[in-house]
Design a protein around this motif. Sequence first.
Motif: not given
Length: 105
Positions: A21, A41, A45, A55, A63, A83, A99
Amino acid sequence: MAFADTLKQLPGVSHLDAIQLIDAEGEVVATIENKPGQAGSLAVYNHLAQTFGAISPDAARKGLELYAEHAEDAKENPGKHPNIDRLQGLIERGQTLRVKHQFAA
């Protein structure tokens, strides 16, 4: 829907070693690896990145929905689910993370 059931509906992540990230300055702020305790997670993601392109706060809201019962536990126990805490922070700050996928060899 329970988190375990949600995971069954998300795209698989066996092709990924991890995702990084990255903040607006280009710094890696977190890495989520494909290993026990993080694989769920990673799937969330990864799905958010595929759906939203990053994100973003909107992705983070989705999420939190996907994390289901774990999102409520995270609210009640800050730090227990980093997370999930990260998603809540993105919403609060109006921040977006890029990402970068690290593919399995």
